[in-house]
Design a protein around this motif. Structure first.
Motif, mmCIF file in Angstrom:
data_model
loop_
_atom_site.group_PDB
_atom_site.id
_atom_site.type_symbol
_atom_site.label_atom_id
_atom_site.label_comp_id
_atom_site.label_asym_id
_atom_site.label_seq_id
_atom_site.Cartn_x
_atom_site.Cartn_y
_atom_site.Cartn_z
ATOM 1 N N VAL A 1 0.997 -1.289 0.037
ATOM 2 C CA VAL A 1 0.091 -0.122 0.027
ATOM 3 C C VAL A 1 0.906 1.045 0.023
ATOM 4 C CG1 VAL A 1 -1.829 1.426 1.180
ATOM 5 C CG2 VAL A 1 -1.790 -1.296 1.229
ATOM 6 N N ASP A 2 0.342 2.380 -0.692
ATOM 7 C CA ASP A 2 1.111 3.500 -0.669
ATOM 8 C C ASP A 2 0.458 4.508 0.249
ATOM 9 O OD1 ASP A 2 2.228 6.007 -1.287
ATOM 10 O OD2 ASP A 2 1.630 6.292 -3.215
ATOM 11 N N CYS A 3 1.046 4.429 1.480
ATOM 12 C CA CYS A 3 0.230 5.240 2.557
ATOM 13 C C CYS A 3 0.048 6.835 2.262
ATOM 14 C CB CYS A 3 0.849 4.757 3.742
ATOM 15 S SG CYS A 3 0.423 3.145 4.435
ATOM 16 N N ASN A 4 0.979 7.265 1.386
ATOM 17 C CA ASN A 4 0.971 8.421 1.044
ATOM 18 C C ASN A 4 -0.400 9.047 0.133
ATOM 19 O OD1 ASN A 4 3.295 9.496 2.267
ATOM 20 N ND2 ASN A 4 4.545 8.458 0.524
ATOM 21 N N THR B 1 -8.279 2.607 -1.361
ATOM 22 C CA THR B 1 -9.507 2.169 -0.776
ATOM 23 C C THR B 1 -9.450 2.302 0.767
ATOM 24 O OG1 THR B 1 -8.308 -0.141 -0.463
ATOM 25 C CG2 THR B 1 -9.099 0.765 -2.720
ATOM 26 N N GLN B 2 -10.686 1.819 1.319
ATOM 27 C CA GLN B 2 -10.835 1.733 2.907
ATOM 28 C C GLN B 2 -9.862 0.626 3.506
ATOM 29 O OE1 GLN B 2 -12.983 3.786 4.890
ATOM 30 N NE2 GLN B 2 -11.307 2.686 6.263
ATOM 31 N N THR B 3 -9.668 -0.451 2.726
ATOM 32 C CA THR B 3 -8.598 -1.461 3.218
ATOM 33 C C THR B 3 -7.384 -0.603 3.144
ATOM 34 O OG1 THR B 3 -10.007 -3.236 2.255
ATOM 35 C CG2 THR B 3 -7.592 -3.752 2.649
ATOM 36 N N ASP B 4 -6.743 0.068 2.188
ATOM 37 C CA ASP B 4 -5.541 0.748 2.002
ATOM 38 C C ASP B 4 -5.514 1.783 3.457
ATOM 39 O OD1 ASP B 4 -5.186 -0.572 -0.122
ATOM 40 O OD2 ASP B 4 -5.425 1.162 -1.410
ATOM 41 N N MET B 5 -6.446 2.419 3.587
ATOM 42 C CA MET B 5 -6.486 3.477 4.662
ATOM 43 C C MET B 5 -6.339 2.706 6.138
ATOM 44 S SD MET B 5 -9.171 6.444 3.432
ATOM 45 C CE MET B 5 -10.304 5.656 2.361
ATOM 46 N N THR B 6 -7.078 1.522 6.328
ATOM 47 C CA THR B 6 -6.853 0.779 7.444
ATOM 48 C C THR B 6 -5.387 0.406 7.578
ATOM 49 O OG1 THR B 6 -9.374 0.553 7.410
ATOM 50 C CG2 THR B 6 -7.943 -1.172 8.838
ATOM 51 N N ALA B 7 -4.990 -0.320 6.711
ATOM 52 C CA ALA B 7 -3.748 -0.604 6.567
ATOM 53 C C ALA B 7 -2.538 0.238 6.975
ATOM 54 C CB ALA B 7 -3.148 -1.530 5.148
ATOM 55 N N CYS B 8 -2.756 1.382 6.350
ATOM 56 C CA CYS B 8 -1.749 2.583 6.832
ATOM 57 C C CYS B 8 -1.974 2.834 8.217
ATOM 58 C CB CYS B 8 -2.066 3.666 5.716
ATOM 59 S SG CYS B 8 -1.683 3.284 4.255
ATOM 60 N N GLU B 9 -3.086 2.882 8.649
ATOM 61 C CA GLU B 9 -3.320 3.396 10.279
ATOM 62 C C GLU B 9 -2.703 2.258 11.047
ATOM 63 O OE1 GLU B 9 -4.551 6.647 11.508
ATOM 64 O OE2 GLU B 9 -3.759 6.919 9.571
ATOM 65 N N GLN B 10 -3.085 1.058 10.658
ATOM 66 C CA GLN B 10 -2.585 -0.055 11.649
ATOM 67 C C GLN B 10 -1.158 -0.057 11.502
ATOM 68 O OE1 GLN B 10 -4.786 -3.105 9.758
ATOM 69 N NE2 GLN B 10 -6.407 -3.139 11.558
ATOM 70 N N GLU B 11 -0.423 0.361 10.579
ATOM 71 C CA GLU B 11 1.241 0.274 10.183
ATOM 72 C C GLU B 11 1.437 1.568 11.259
ATOM 73 O OE1 GLU B 11 4.285 1.585 6.856
ATOM 74 O OE2 GLU B 11 2.795 0.242 6.257
ATOM 75 N N ARG B 12 1.056 2.737 11.034
ATOM 76 C CA ARG B 12 1.351 3.923 11.811
ATOM 77 C C ARG B 12 0.969 3.695 13.202
ATOM 78 N NH1 ARG B 12 -0.625 9.271 13.489
ATOM 79 N NH2 ARG B 12 -3.033 8.551 13.113
#
Length: 136
Positions: A25-28, A32-43
């Protein structure tokens, strides 16, 4: 029984697929919602690692303070441990409550993870300031 097994396998498959996808996922620019969730979980994971590092530093600083104090004047390290445990309980409850903005929806895990990351970053700064105040 068969339905339960199917749901378990589907859940594991989704978890594996989600876990593998999180790395791509490109967190920049999450799409998708899945991407946004993955980025927040990574953060959240990054914030938690930083907190653990700072907590060890701060705890060592307070242990050093205790060494310089006499008998009943000691307790700085113990107070920190007590405060940190209470803070973790607060953070988790606070972020669970924040998740209710989208209870049961696909945004809920993102909201919870983002809240945890934000509060954890704040706590890391507080612990750093405390260690610096104590001479570390």
């Amino acid at each position: 029984m068969r339905t339960s097994l199917y749901l378990l396998v589907a859940g594991i498959g989704t978890f594996i697929a989600f876990g593998a996808r999180a790395e791509d996922v490109d967190c920049n620019n999450p799409v998708t919602q899945t991407d946004m969730t993955a980025c927040e979980q990574e953060r959240q994971e990054t914030a938690d690692k930083a907190l653990n590092v700072q907590y060890k530093i701060t705890r060592a600083a307070l242990a050093a303070v205790d060494k310089d104090l006499e008998g009943d004047m000691r307790g700085a390290e113990e107070a920190l441990v007590k405060a940190q445990r209470a803070w973790v309980n607060f953070r988790d409850a606070e972020c669970e409550a924040a998740g209710f903005q989208a209870r049961g929806g696909t945004m809920e895990p993102m909201l919870v993870a983002g809240c945890i990351a934000e509060l954890t970053d704040e706590r890391t700064k507080q612990l750093k300031e405390l260690a610096e105040t104590m001479g570390n």
